[in-house]
Design an enzyme around this catalytic site. Structure first.
Site, PDB file in Angstrom:
ATOM      1  N   ASP A 160       0.841  -1.204   0.000  1.00 61.11           N
ATOM      2  CA  ASP A 160       0.000   0.000   0.000  1.00 61.11           C
ATOM      3  C   ASP A 160       0.879   1.259   0.000  1.00 61.11           C
ATOM      4  O   ASP A 160       2.017   1.222  -0.484  1.00 61.11           O
ATOM      5  CB  ASP A 160      -0.932  -0.051   1.224  1.00 61.11           C
ATOM      6  CG  ASP A 160      -2.278   0.581   0.952  1.00 61.11           C
ATOM      7  OD1 ASP A 160      -2.281   1.768   0.607  1.00 61.11           O
ATOM      8  OD2 ASP A 160      -3.314  -0.095   1.077  1.00 61.11           O
ATOM      9  N   HIS A 218      -4.040   6.373   2.874  1.00 61.71           N
ATOM     10  CA  HIS A 218      -4.649   5.143   2.359  1.00 61.71           C
ATOM     11  C   HIS A 218      -4.133   3.883   3.059  1.00 61.71           C
ATOM     12  O   HIS A 218      -4.907   3.045   3.527  1.00 61.71           O
ATOM     13  CB  HIS A 218      -4.373   5.096   0.847  1.00 61.71           C
ATOM     14  CG  HIS A 218      -5.083   4.011   0.099  1.00 61.71           C
ATOM     15  ND1 HIS A 218      -4.552   2.747  -0.054  1.00 61.71           N
ATOM     16  CD2 HIS A 218      -6.258   4.008  -0.569  1.00 61.71           C
ATOM     17  CE1 HIS A 218      -5.386   2.008  -0.787  1.00 61.71           C
ATOM     18  NE2 HIS A 218      -6.426   2.751  -1.117  1.00 61.71           N
ATOM     19  N   SER A 535     -10.866  -0.491  -2.162  1.00 62.10           N
ATOM     20  CA  SER A 535      -9.675  -0.462  -1.306  1.00 62.10           C
ATOM     21  C   SER A 535     -10.039  -0.696   0.142  1.00 62.10           C
ATOM     22  O   SER A 535      -9.233  -1.205   0.911  1.00 62.10           O
ATOM     23  CB  SER A 535      -9.005   0.910  -1.385  1.00 62.10           C
ATOM     24  OG  SER A 535      -8.103   0.965  -2.446  1.00 62.10           O
TER      25      SER A 535
END
Ligand SMILES: *[C@@H]1O[C@H](CO)[C@@H](O)[C@H](O)[C@H]1NC(C)=O
Ligand SMILES: *[C@@H]1O[C@H](CO)[C@@H](O)[C@H](O)[C@H]1NC(C)=O
Ligand SMILES: *[C@@H]1O[C@H](CO)[C@@H](O)[C@H](O)[C@H]1NC(C)=O
Ligand SMILES: *[C@@H]1O[C@H](CO)[C@@H](O)[C@H](O)[C@H]1NC(C)=O
Ligand SMILES: *[C@@H]1O[C@H](CO)[C@@H](O)[C@H](O)[C@H]1NC(C)=O
Length: 750
Positions: A160, A218, A535
């Site tokens: 990620d 994220h 995601s």
């Protein structure tokens, strides 16, 4: 439709409907060729494994393999072969075999003919795709002392944007040192490893010294969704308050940073992360990254990496993509991954617009600003597009922006406006709210028209964008509109996505290096943030897979996939795409621990599948990492549907055309020895499903039994659905082992 025009159509639609979604992937599939000096590009070169190094210690083997790679590269350099080492971006030698290097076209071509070279691949670029969700899935809350020890042995590898380690969600309070199997490391200048974050590495264009810290949020968000500790009182500005927690709070996190802002996540970096993660000893890999369209398996580095992971019993969980609701957009489709669609939970976030005449309009948008006074409503003639707003001042006003294509709210913010209102013709009242740098609400077109009417008639039009509130979504779970749909364009005969999990308005940990909205002008910093996307659904399933692995550490990828798929809670939200939208249904982590039976598959089974897929020797070698893998005649003439997959996908020619297809399946009893299972079929008119035999009696000596599913008939036309949903459920009275069957016509796909 030709692939290129299909792609153009997709990119167009994405920009239109999700340009506002700055946390979603920016339309990808940029096969960007990074040229670093001269006209070289980065290529990934898979090579034959070097058996000679098998006896050496890891470090010596690494050096021997590096020398070998330098020889190979040196021999194709015409100018100065001593430069070989400078051309190398990565050596892959721990789990994969090969290297990434900067080469000219000529050099690449010379290398292609060399002994020991299996295949060469151009760089491809992926994009990252954004507390209540676990309660909604029925997973009980715990920092439970009885359960934690089991989870302590499970390691989750996160591919990620890195991690922000200071979040309370990553506290290692009460966790013992890493399990003995752990062989990974923490990057030298990442000093925050503890007994929760046990590994932290970064891969940027061959540079392993770049920061692992997450400046986008994220990776922090996905990591805490999978394995965050329970943190009470988490919320976003009071919104969606409660306990933020991951699926497996006791599990360990190994962070592999491969995504870097606008540059995305590059194939050579991703493969280096897989090379390490597998050798480091992770149990589950989570990759919330993808593309707009799927790539053929051998051309898809994520798929190749996951194949090597599968060989070592590592489960790879991937996001289905955010290109829905268009058919055929599911982007991570290999059968040796778990592909996850996104659903809305029973909690939705709405914003409200209150007009000067008292009318209230519900809309979409996460607004955690204080309620404003009574700002006037102003129409921006340029639809708030960036170039029109240059130099304008709208201080104190709420802007009427029409159908704004909002990629960033910074231009609006810079006008001094106090808020913005936009409409979307694709408005879906049950999906996805986004944050902006200023109070912003997206409303349905009808309501916007009403507002325009008020605006035109009123001498002093006024509007307030209220602080967001949460509302109950009684229709949940529903598949998010943005969630990519099947069918699997690489293999129609393998159902993708596999499963669904919450991916709309998910609260999880955030990085202080990123703003709340992700917008640079936004100065707000938060510990927890709410974002949406596949995601966000992917790490829910990662966590569920880790939960299964904590009880059954030796289970294969296929066994874990099967446990997740066959215990999923069936969905029927009236989606015309049905299983192509939600797969087997909503993940049920509790049920997946004791599935009763599993559909297992070995590496050989997947090789047979690749043979049935029709791959030639080059493609096969690229996938498996060995040129000695060959297809038997039997495997060549087999069907992709023969793979012992827990779901059944039946592509047929069209409505009204007769079809019949057979699916051999084998189940392994993982429950009590003397169990007797009976099959129950559900189907719809026009589709016959037969299971032979329909009773399976297991014993201490009989763990595996085979049967055959025959699906035949004529698909009836329907105004509400594209295909037909059926299922086979094996039950022993205690376990219910459900395989979804989806029959769909080709003509609707391309
Ligand atoms: C990490 O350390 C390397 C050298 O030791 C240095 O070049 C690099 O800039 C450092 N990175 C960060 C983010 O501090
Ligand atoms: C409001 O006025 C604008 C132009 O002044 C016009 O384009 C629009 O159609 C009007 N809308 C309504 C609903 O009256
Ligand atoms: C949204 O949810 C409601 C129930 O909460 C349902 O009646 C409605 O059909 C859903 N709308 C969409 C567009 O899915
Ligand atoms: C195998 O197929 C790929 C893709 O179609 C092609 O590029 C390659 O040349 C083929 N290799 C062989 C040995 O036929
Ligand atoms: C589909 O809709 C049309 C027109 O609304 C109707 O005449 C037809 O009977 C419907 N077909 C089915 C299979 O429901």
């Amino acid at each position: 439709m030709a692939p290129s025009s299909l792609l153009a159509a997709l990119v167009g639609v994405l920009l239109f409907s999700y340009a506002a979604a700055i946390h979603l992937p920016r339309a990808g599939l940029t096969a960007a060729a990074a040229s670093n000096g001269g006209d070289t590009k980065v290529y990934v070169v898979f090579t034959e494994r070097q058996p000679a190094t098998a006896e050496l210690a890891e470090e010596e083997a690494g050096a021997a393999i590096a020398a070998l790679h330098h020889d190979m590269i040196g021999s194709v350099l015409l100018d100065d072969s001593s430069n070989a080492a400078d051309r190398v971006v990565y050596h892959y030698s721990r789990s994969l075999h090969g290297f990434a290097a900067r080469l000219t076209e000529d050099e690449k071509n010379r290398l292609a003919g060399m002994d020991g070279v299996l295949s060469i691949h151009e760089k491809v670029v992926y994009r990252p795709q954004t507390t209540r969700s676990w309660d909604f899935l029925g997973l009980p809350q715990h920092n439970d002392p009885v359960r934690l020890p089991f989870e302590n042995d499970v390691i989750i590898g996160m591919l990620d944007t890195g991690i922000s380690p200071d979040s309370e969600s990553f506290s290692d309070d009460g966790l013992p040192p890493p399990p003995a199997k752990w062989k990974g490391v923490c990057s030298k200048n990442f000093t925050s490893c503890n007994n929760k974050i046990i590994g932290a590495r970064a891969y940027y264009n061959g540079d392993r010294t770049v920061s692992v810290l997450d400046d986008e949020g994220h990776g922090t968000h996905t990591s805490s969704t999978a394995a965050g500790r329970a943190v009470a009182g988490a919320s976003l500005g009071g919104l969606a308050g409660g306990i933020a927690r991951g699926a497996v709070p006791g599990a360990r996190l190994a962070v592999y940073k491969v995504c870097f802002g606008e540059e995305g996540c590059s194939s050579e970096d991703i493969l280096a992360a897989f090379d390490d993660a597998i050798a480091d000893g992770v149990d589950v890999i989570s990759a919330s990254i993808g593309m707009v369209m799927p790539l053929d398996y051998p051309e898809d580095p994520l798929s190749v990496g996951a194949f090597h992971a599968m060989k070592r019993g590592v489960v790879t969980s991937v996001s289905a993509g955010n290109s829905g609701p268009i058919l055929g957009t599911v982007s991570n489709v290999s059968p040796w991954t778990v592909s996850v669609a996104a659903t809305a939970t029973d909690r939705l976030i709405i914003s409200e617009l209150v007009l000067g005449d008292g009318k209230r309009i519900q809309g979409n948008g996460i607004t955690v600003f204080a309620n404003l006074g009574k700002p006037s409503l102003l129409l921006d003639p340029g639809s708030c597009e960036e170039e029109h707003l240059q130099g304008k001042k709208y201080k104190g006003a709420v802007l009427l922006c029409g159908s704004g294509v909002l990629t960033s709210s910074s231009a609006m913010y810079s006008t001094g406006a106090e808020g913005a209102v936009m409409y979307s013709t694709q408005y879906d009242d049950n999906t996805t709210a986004f944050s902006y740098a200023l109070p912003t609400v997206i409303i349905p077109k009808d309501d916007y028209d009403h507002m325009m009417d008020y605006y035109n008639k009123s001498r002093h039009p006024m509007a307030i964008v209220k602080k967001s509130v949460t509302v109950k979504n009684t229709a949940a779970p529903t598949v998010a509109k943005f969630s990519s749909r099947g069918p699997n364009q690489v293999t129609y005969g393998v159902l993708k996505p596999d499963i669904s999990a919450p991916g709309v308005d998910i609260l999880a940990a955030w990085s202080p290096m990123a703003s709340l909205s992700g917008d640079d002008v936004d100065e707000r910093r938060v510990k927890y943030n709410i974002i949406s996307g596949t995601s966000m659904s992917c790490p829910h399933v990662t966590g569920a897979a880790a939960y299964v692995k904590s009880v059954h550490p030796s289970w294969s990828h296929a066994a874990v996939l099967s446990a997740l798929v066959t215990t999923a809670t069936p969905m029927s939200s009236g989606d015309p795409e049905a299983e192509l939208a939600y797969g087997a249904g909503q993940v049920n982590p509790m049920g997946a621990r004791y599935p009763g039976l599993v559909y297992d598959a070995s590496v050989e089974d997947y090789v047979d599948f690749l043979c049935a897929q029709g791959y030639n020797s080059t493609q096969l070698a690229a996938m498996t990492g060995s040129s000695s893998t060959a297809c038997s005649d039997e495997a060549r003439s087999g069907n992709v549907g023969d793979l012992n997959y827990p779901s059944i996908s039946v592509p047929v020619i069209n409505h009204g055309v007769s079809f019949a297809a057979e699916f051999p399946r084998t189940v392994t009893n993982v429950g009590p020895d003397d169990s007797v299972y009976r099959a129950t079929v559900t189907t719809v008119p026009g589709v016959d499903v037969d299971v032979t035999p329909d009773e399976l009696a297991f014993s201490a000596g009989t763990k595996k039994l085979s049967f055959k599913v025959t699906v035949s008939g004529k698909l009836l036309p329907s105004n509400t659905t594209m295909g037909a949903s059926a299922s086979v459920v094996w039950s022993d009275g205690r376990h219910s082992v459900r395989s979804p069957i989806y029959v769909f016509p080709h003509k609707h796909v391309m």
